[in-house]
Design an enzyme around this catalytic site. Structure first.
Site, PDB file in Angstrom:
ATOM      1  N   HIS A  59     -12.020  80.059   6.455  1.00  0.00           N
ATOM      2  CA  HIS A  59     -10.950  79.716   7.419  1.00  0.00           C
ATOM      3  C   HIS A  59     -11.323  80.078   8.866  1.00  0.00           C
ATOM      4  CE1 HIS A  59      -8.387  79.467   3.776  1.00  0.00           C
ATOM      5  NE2 HIS A  59      -9.016  80.573   3.426  1.00  0.00           N
ATOM      6  N   SER A 107     -24.696  69.025  32.967  1.00  0.00           N
ATOM      7  CA  SER A 107     -23.511  68.311  33.424  1.00  0.00           C
ATOM      8  C   SER A 107     -23.792  67.758  34.807  1.00  0.00           C
ATOM      9  CB  SER A 107     -22.321  69.270  33.474  1.00  0.00           C
ATOM     10  OG  SER A 107     -21.367  68.825  34.417  1.00  0.00           O
TER      11      SER A 107
END
Ligand code: ARG
Length: 475
Positions: free
Chosen positions: A155, A276
């Site tokens: 989880h 970027s």
């Protein structure tokens, strides 16, 4: 050049030709089409349907055409409908009318699926080779980190500490199952369809078993109607590619998480990262993200072919022309993604210290307390309850489990004594997980070397299958 027209009195509308045309994508079947034409030619000759001199001329022209296709000297033109008609035009340009002799006893229906089977086998073998290389990268990286602990998750919450090598190696086992599936797929796909004709077989004395053998297929179709309409091998290949894509997406997801500032476990090499255009500081794990993202189109291609096949009646229908683009796209996608991900994995470094410091965090050693009590014959439900209480005590003031005092331990359960601290270490927890396939580093090392051994057997099998295939193609 159209391969039909005798019974038509009007030409084809431009819109019909445009919709019909497939040569802009099926041209890549040309080498396989030429090779299967050679096989067909040889049965036409041996059954006496072709004069020896004509057969020799056609054979020479087919070979010449094959080298012109390879060099790019011969290509499809605007009037060609599909790869088969383009190549027949090429043959006729060299031979005149005898070029048309090759069409006897053969239809594009059995021809196209034979070509596509050859294409699929050829490319599946290359994908299998890339998968074994990816496995090697994973297993070798896993070997580097066998003795490094890290939190294991369920989880996305800390669960129990694991060897980080164990965590990395798990992906190689998923690909081993994919390779098994490929092997299985090969046995069902290595079946020749040539000789099925349009659907009903042929009245000419052809020998489909001989052509099958010539083309390196393991067997030949049993039912000619099935042979021209069966595209199970395409759907099955696309399922395998989808599952490979899903496995790659899980790697992509983990790598992206590990490379995040929050985790900061993985240092992806500059050569496998991108920047970027606006944020100068950025170094993004785009390869991992593309591995995750490309799984979408792989699954889409599977759904597209299954939907096209659904409720298709009788033998060949033109719908089947829609089998190629999804298959080609999935093959091309994997051949792009696999080497990039292999490189990304091989060049990623992990922060051993950060991972091992994180290993005991989140009370991931609580199971050790429960197991300690079980060894003292306390029923597991009670032991679990007691370990949970220890966590609750520690959570109040942010202490670790090993910092509980003797009296606190005793207050939780009378059987809980100072001895438990000996098992409250990450190393202790790892080394005690010695059951089959478990995370104890010695076991993990053995699992990895066994997987590498199996991998080298697989690689040898693929190399020899590829050699046989190219020998068949160049015959
Ligand atoms: N281009 C077709 C295909 O890809 C093969 C031609 C069969 N056409 C036909 N009208 N029977 O399936």
């Amino acid at each position: 050049m159209a391969l039909w027209g005798g019974r038509f009195s009007q030409g084809t509308a431009d819109t019909v030709f445009a919709l019909s045309r497939s040569v802009h994508f099926d041209w890549r079947l040309a080498p396989y089409d030429l090779r299967s034409s050679l096989a067909h030619l040889s049965v036409l000759e041996s059954s006496g349907l072709l004069e020896k001199s004509d057969a020799a001329a056609i054979k020479a022209a087919l070979k010449e055409l094959a080298s012109e296709v390879e060099s790019g000297a011969f290509t499809a033109n605007a009037d060609d409908e599909d790869v088969h008609s383009a190549l027949e035009r090429g043959l006729n340009e060299k031979l005149g009318v005898i070029g048309g002799a090759l069409r006897a006893g053969r239809s594009r229906n059995d021809q196209v699926t034979t070509d596509l089977r050859l294409f699929s086998i050829d490319h599946m073998l290359e994908i299998a080779r890339q998968l074994t290389l990816l496995q090697i990268a994973l297993l070798e990286k896993a070997e580097e980190y066998v003795n490094d602990s890290a939190p294991g998750f369920t989880h996305i919450q800390h669960a129990q500490p694991v060897s980080f090598g164990h965590e990395l190696a798990k992906h190689a086992h998923a690909f081993a199952r994919d390779l098994d599936r490929i092997n299985d797929w090969l046995s069902r796909t290595s079946v020749s369809s040539l000789g099925a004709g349009a659907l009903a077989g042929s009245s000419l004395p052809l020998d489909p078993k001989t052509t099958a053998n010539d083309l390196g297929f393991s067997s030949v179709f049993a039912n000619s109607i099935d042979a021209v309409s069966d595209r199970d091998y395409v759907a099955e290949a696309l399922f395998i590619f989808s599952l490979v894509g899903v496995h790659l997406s899980r790697i992509g997801e983990e790598w992206s998480l590990w490379a995040s500032t929050e985790f900061a476990w993985a240092k992806v090499s500059d050569s496998y990262s991108t920047g970027s255009s606006i944020m100068p500081q950025k170094k993004n794990p785009d390869m991992a993200e593309l591995a995750r993202g490309k799984s979408g189109r792989l699954i889409g291609n599977l759904v597209s072919v299954l939907t096209m096949l659904k409720a298709l009646p009788f033998a060949y229908n033109r719908d089947l022309q829609e089998d190629k683009e999804p298959l080609f796209d999935s093959v091309d996608t994997l051949l792009l993604v696999l080497p990039a991900i292999t490189g990304m994995i091989a060049t990623t470094d992990f922060d051993r210290e950060k991972m091992s410091l994180a290993a005991p965090m989140g009370y991931s050693l609580a199971t050790e307390i429960a197991d300690y009590l079980v060894l003292k014959k306390i029923p597991f439900a009670q032991a679990h309850e007691a370990a949970g209480k220890c966590v609750a005590l520690c959570e109040k003031d942010g202490r670790g489990l090993h910092q509980l005092s003797d009296s606190e331990l005793a207050s939780v359960h009378p059987a809980l004594d100072a001895g438990v601290r000996a098992v409250l270490t990450v190393d202790g927890a790892l080394n005690s997980r010695t059951t089959h396939g478990g995370t104890a580093p010695d076991l993990v090392a053995a699992q990895i070397s066994l997987a590498l051994k199996i991998n080298s057997g697989t690689m040898a099998t693929i190399t020899s299958a590829q050699a046989h295939f190219s020998e068949m193609m160049s015959a």
